[in-house]
Design an enzyme around this catalytic site. Structure first.
Site, mmCIF file in Angstrom:
data_model
loop_
_atom_site.group_PDB
_atom_site.id
_atom_site.type_symbol
_atom_site.label_atom_id
_atom_site.label_comp_id
_atom_site.label_asym_id
_atom_site.label_seq_id
_atom_site.Cartn_x
_atom_site.Cartn_y
_atom_site.Cartn_z
ATOM 1 N N GLU A 224 17.165 -2.101 -0.703
ATOM 2 C CA GLU A 224 18.521 -2.402 -0.734
ATOM 3 C C GLU A 224 18.900 -2.419 -2.137
ATOM 4 O O GLU A 224 18.318 -3.119 -3.115
ATOM 5 C CB GLU A 224 18.828 -3.884 -0.147
ATOM 6 N N VAL B 293 -0.201 -15.683 -1.819
ATOM 7 C CA VAL B 293 -1.398 -16.184 -2.430
ATOM 8 C C VAL B 293 -0.592 -17.046 -3.565
ATOM 9 O O VAL B 293 0.237 -16.697 -4.270
ATOM 10 C CB VAL B 293 -1.828 -14.789 -3.191
ATOM 11 N N ARG C 20 0.918 -1.248 -0.039
ATOM 12 C CA ARG C 20 0.114 -0.002 0.023
ATOM 13 C C ARG C 20 0.927 1.112 -0.046
ATOM 14 O O ARG C 20 1.866 1.362 0.682
ATOM 15 C CB ARG C 20 -0.851 0.272 1.291
#
Ligand SMILES: *[C@@H]1O[C@H](CO)[C@@H](O)[C@H](O)[C@H]1NC(C)=O
Ligand SMILES: *[C@@H]1O[C@H](CO)[C@@H](O)[C@H](O)[C@H]1NC(C)=O
Ligand SMILES: *[C@@H]1O[C@H](CO)[C@@H](O)[C@H](O)[C@H]1NC(C)=O
Ligand SMILES: *[C@@H]1O[C@H](CO)[C@@H](O)[C@H](O)[C@H]1NC(C)=O
Length: 316
Positions: A176, A307, A63
């Protein structure tokens, strides 16, 4: 007709065929068939199938508070491209998919901005994404020149050879920058904090079919890490970096990092394998397997969501 019955019929047929041959051959085959039917239980078969499934990292969802601002940051500083972008008014969010190449062959990021503009809490459990670059020093200078926040300058650790740096995006997500030779998968890492490294490794190996590619323990610095992924060459693929900080077992999940998606040839068998491994190592199926979306979601033992998306699913 169930699978066991079919299997028995095949065994009987094979024996019948073999027994028309000399007796010794028939007898040896009989022994080997008895042996294999004792050794391979259905759950062994399932876990062995997971190791052979056709998988890769599809996308990670995070988000963001301002989609346009994040798109600008990732395209200008990391060289990502916007692959698609859309509004989902009935679910009250906008999203954009960004990556270093087409979604059907690359790991990509999906950014979501909710209409409500709720406050983003990043939490401490999700650590960072990794971006491979051929020149981390140059990338850091360019990000600095555009006003980006550098939290670690480029360079190796003392005695090390890998050059890396850390930068922060406008919402505070850490990236990173890892100096590497050219790679087909520059979005190369996601790092998750875990409370028990060995059981996390086992979970990702057994439930998800990943390989352990590297493990490193530093009692001096009080942490241990493990890199797991699909493939064998760390510099050419996306990996999950599991990090255990000595004696730290509590992290907050926050509402920023949402999930990672991985594909599979059979979401039902994949879900059954996750369920089986979860009984031993922890973790929970939270959704599906759903016959319409052909997906299933689950939490790993540390509460990170994955998922699984069936390869037979029609493209949205
Ligand atoms: C974001 O960018 C798009 C196109 O680049 C523009 O149409 C839209 O108005 C912008 N949204 C906001 C909230 O600034
Ligand atoms: C990984 O791939 C890179 C690029 O092809 C190559 O230079 C390197 O030698 C490979 N490493 C291993 C361990 O195979
Ligand atoms: C801290 O963690 C290390 C490594 O997991 C372990 O060996 C040690 O016993 C722990 N110490 C305490 C006080 O829990
Ligand atoms: C999974 O569900 C069980 C029972 O509902 C719960 O006790 C456990 O904490 C859950 N595990 C995770 C990782 O959420």
């Amino acid at each position: 007709m169930d699978a066991t019955f079919t299997y028995q019929k095949i065994v009987a047929y094979k024996l019948k065929m073999a027994c028309s041959n000399p007796f010794t051959y028939c007898f040896l085959l009989f022994l080997s068939l008895i042996g294999s039917s004792i050794a391979a239980s259905p759950s062994d078969d399932l876990l062995a199938w997971v190791q052979q499934d056709n998988r890769r990292f599809l996308n990670a969802v995070i988000r963001v508070t301002n989609l346009n601002r994040t798109i600008k940051f990732y395209t200008e500083n990391f060289g990502m491209q916007v692959l698609r972008q859309s509004d989902i008014p009935h679910e009250k969010y906008s999203y954009a998919v960004l990556g270093f190449g087409p979604e059907d062959s690359h790991f990509v990021l999906q950014l979501r901005q909710n209409y409500g503009g709720e406050k983003l809490k990043l939490g401490t459990a999700f650590a960072h994404f990794g971006i491979a670059t051929q020149d981390a020093y140059k990338m850091v200078e360019e990000i600095r020149a555009r006003g980006g926040v550098i939290t670690r300058e480029a360079g190796p650790i003392e005695g090390g050879t890998t050059v890396f740096a850390f930068v922060q995006d406008p919402d505070g997500y850490m990236f990173e920058l890892i100096q590497r030779p050219p790679t087909p998968e520059p979005l190369c890492q996601l790092m998750l904090h875990v409370s028990d490294l060995d059981s996390a490794i086992q979970f990702y190996e057994k439930a998800l079919g990943m390989k352990l590619l590297q493990k490193y323990d530093s009692p001096e610095e009080q942490f241990a890490i493990a890199m797991v992924g699909y493939g064998s060459n760390l510099t050419q693929i996306t990996t999950v970096e599991l990090r255990y900080n000595y004696n730290v077992t509590e992290y907050t999940q926050g509402n920023g990092y949402v999930q990672v998606a991985i594909n599979t040839d059979d979401v039902y068998r994949s879900a059954a394998a996750v369920k089986l491994v979860s009984q031993e190592l922890g973790g929970n199926i939270t959704r599906g397997p759903d016959p319409i979306s052909k997906t299933t979601s689950f939490l790993d033992p540390d509460g990170f969501e994955t998922v699984l998306v069936d390869n037979r699913r029609k493209k949205e």
